[in-house]
Design a protein around this motif. Structure first.
Motif, PDB file in Angstrom:
ATOM      1  N   ARG A  47      -3.999  10.096   3.928  1.00  0.00           N
ATOM      2  CA  ARG A  47      -3.565   9.286   2.788  1.00  0.00           C
ATOM      3  C   ARG A  47      -4.358   7.987   2.772  1.00  0.00           C
ATOM      4  O   ARG A  47      -4.749   7.473   3.809  1.00  0.00           O
ATOM      5  CB  ARG A  47      -2.067   9.018   2.852  1.00  0.00           C
ATOM      6  CG  ARG A  47      -1.624   8.239   4.058  1.00  0.00           C
ATOM      7  CD  ARG A  47      -0.109   8.029   4.052  1.00  0.00           C
ATOM      8  NE  ARG A  47       0.332   7.467   5.300  1.00  0.00           N
ATOM      9  CZ  ARG A  47       0.239   6.187   5.623  1.00  0.00           C
ATOM     10  NH1 ARG A  47      -0.273   5.340   4.783  1.00  0.00           N
ATOM     11  NH2 ARG A  47       0.653   5.750   6.790  1.00  0.00           N
ATOM     12  N   SER A  77       5.607   4.365   2.435  1.00  0.00           N
ATOM     13  CA  SER A  77       4.550   5.128   1.774  1.00  0.00           C
ATOM     14  C   SER A  77       5.136   6.127   0.784  1.00  0.00           C
ATOM     15  O   SER A  77       4.654   6.248  -0.348  1.00  0.00           O
ATOM     16  CB  SER A  77       3.705   5.843   2.822  1.00  0.00           C
ATOM     17  OG  SER A  77       2.715   6.610   2.197  1.00  0.00           O
ATOM     18  N   SER A  78       6.186   6.845   1.172  1.00  0.00           N
ATOM     19  CA  SER A  78       6.789   7.819   0.248  1.00  0.00           C
ATOM     20  C   SER A  78       7.458   7.111  -0.932  1.00  0.00           C
ATOM     21  O   SER A  78       7.372   7.569  -2.068  1.00  0.00           O
ATOM     22  CB  SER A  78       7.772   8.724   0.985  1.00  0.00           C
ATOM     23  OG  SER A  78       8.890   7.991   1.417  1.00  0.00           O
ATOM     24  N   ARG A  81       4.719   6.102  -3.330  1.00  0.00           N
ATOM     25  CA  ARG A  81       4.210   7.248  -4.098  1.00  0.00           C
ATOM     26  C   ARG A  81       5.145   7.588  -5.244  1.00  0.00           C
ATOM     27  O   ARG A  81       4.704   7.821  -6.373  1.00  0.00           O
ATOM     28  CB  ARG A  81       4.051   8.475  -3.185  1.00  0.00           C
ATOM     29  CG  ARG A  81       2.708   8.548  -2.501  1.00  0.00           C
ATOM     30  CD  ARG A  81       2.497   9.908  -1.864  1.00  0.00           C
ATOM     31  NE  ARG A  81       3.529  10.292  -0.928  1.00  0.00           N
ATOM     32  CZ  ARG A  81       3.538   9.999   0.364  1.00  0.00           C
ATOM     33  NH1 ARG A  81       2.541   9.320   0.892  1.00  0.00           N
ATOM     34  NH2 ARG A  81       4.532  10.380   1.142  1.00  0.00           N
ATOM     35  N   ASP A  82       6.454   7.606  -4.971  1.00  0.00           N
ATOM     36  CA  ASP A  82       7.425   7.892  -6.028  1.00  0.00           C
ATOM     37  C   ASP A  82       7.347   6.842  -7.142  1.00  0.00           C
ATOM     38  O   ASP A  82       7.380   7.173  -8.326  1.00  0.00           O
ATOM     39  CB  ASP A  82       8.846   7.937  -5.460  1.00  0.00           C
ATOM     40  CG  ASP A  82       9.058   9.099  -4.510  1.00  0.00           C
ATOM     41  OD1 ASP A  82       8.243  10.057  -4.536  1.00  0.00           O
ATOM     42  OD2 ASP A  82      10.028   9.054  -3.723  1.00  0.00           O
ATOM     43  N   GLN A  84       4.783   4.996  -7.896  1.00  0.00           N
ATOM     44  CA  GLN A  84       3.519   5.151  -8.626  1.00  0.00           C
ATOM     45  C   GLN A  84       3.626   6.269  -9.665  1.00  0.00           C
ATOM     46  O   GLN A  84       3.058   6.157 -10.754  1.00  0.00           O
ATOM     47  CB  GLN A  84       2.361   5.439  -7.658  1.00  0.00           C
ATOM     48  CG  GLN A  84       1.954   4.244  -6.808  1.00  0.00           C
ATOM     49  CD  GLN A  84       1.557   3.038  -7.634  1.00  0.00           C
ATOM     50  OE1 GLN A  84       0.949   3.151  -8.688  1.00  0.00           O
ATOM     51  NE2 GLN A  84       1.925   1.858  -7.153  1.00  0.00           N
ATOM     52  N   ARG A  85       4.353   7.331  -9.327  1.00  0.00           N
ATOM     53  CA  ARG A  85       4.570   8.407 -10.314  1.00  0.00           C
ATOM     54  C   ARG A  85       5.352   7.878 -11.513  1.00  0.00           C
ATOM     55  O   ARG A  85       5.047   8.220 -12.660  1.00  0.00           O
ATOM     56  CB  ARG A  85       5.313   9.572  -9.670  1.00  0.00           C
ATOM     57  CG  ARG A  85       4.433  10.431  -8.805  1.00  0.00           C
ATOM     58  CD  ARG A  85       5.162  11.693  -8.334  1.00  0.00           C
ATOM     59  NE  ARG A  85       4.635  12.061  -7.040  1.00  0.00           N
ATOM     60  CZ  ARG A  85       5.278  11.967  -5.883  1.00  0.00           C
ATOM     61  NH1 ARG A  85       6.529  11.567  -5.853  1.00  0.00           N
ATOM     62  NH2 ARG A  85       4.689  12.306  -4.760  1.00  0.00           N
TER      63      ARG A  85
END
Length: 178
Positions: A47, A77-78, A81-82, A84-85
């Motif tokens: 990543r 990090s997770s 990512r969520d 950013q979606r």
């Protein structure tokens, strides 16, 4: 013969000087600048480095500290990512609305408010995670951490004039001393 040798040596010297001068001109004005990349490389797992990875790099965390904070980094990090979606979905909605012949301003306002809310949540989450890191730091790292925290979340940096002044155009910049 000696006059001829002197002329040849003078010509070679002139040629050498011309090459050196050309090299300096090329390096200084023509060649693209060389920028050293000090960002951390992609960590194991593939990543790209996130803000916490960059913070760990700037604080020079040792392997023990990285192990102790690994769960915090992975969870952040997770979450990022969520988020950013969600940002991407909102960008797509805004783009779709803007491409309409007559965009609906109320829809655009709602999308902007959602983006603002998400950014605020992201900043709060980042601040909370960064504060979880502080107890694991050595004293010299904690001092650097405090500086980084103030720069990133306060937006304030010290100017030569002393504390209380902000960046360019900030209070006290053009005032006479009191």
């Amino acid at each position: 013969m000696s006059a001829r040798l002197t002329q040849v040596l003078l010509g070679l010297s002139l040629l050498l000087n011309l090459f050196v001068l050309t090299g300096f001109v090329y390096r200084g004005w023509i060649a693209p600048p060389v920028v050293a990349d000090t960002r951390p490389t992609t960590p194991p797992g593939g990543r790209p480095p996130g803000p916490l990875d960059m913070l760990a790099h700037e604080l020079n965390l040792d392997e023990g500290q990285r192990q102790a904070l690994r769960d915090v980094f992975e969870q952040n990090s997770s979450t990022r990512r969520d988020r950013q979606r969600e940002f991407q979905k909102l960008r797509e909605q805004m783009l779709a609305e803007l491409q309409r012949p007559t965009p609906d301003v109320s829809k655009l306002d709602a999308i902007v408010e959602q983006v603002t809310k998400l950014r605020g949540e992201q900043q709060k989450e980042s601040l909370h995670v960064m504060l979880q890191i502080a107890p694991k730091l050595r004293p010299e790292q904690r001092e650097r951490f405090q500086t980084l925290l103030a720069e990133r979340f306060g937006g304030i940096w010290q100017r030569p004039g002393g504390p209380g002044q902000r960046g360019p155009g900030g209070p006290g910049q053009n005032r006479p001393p009191q």
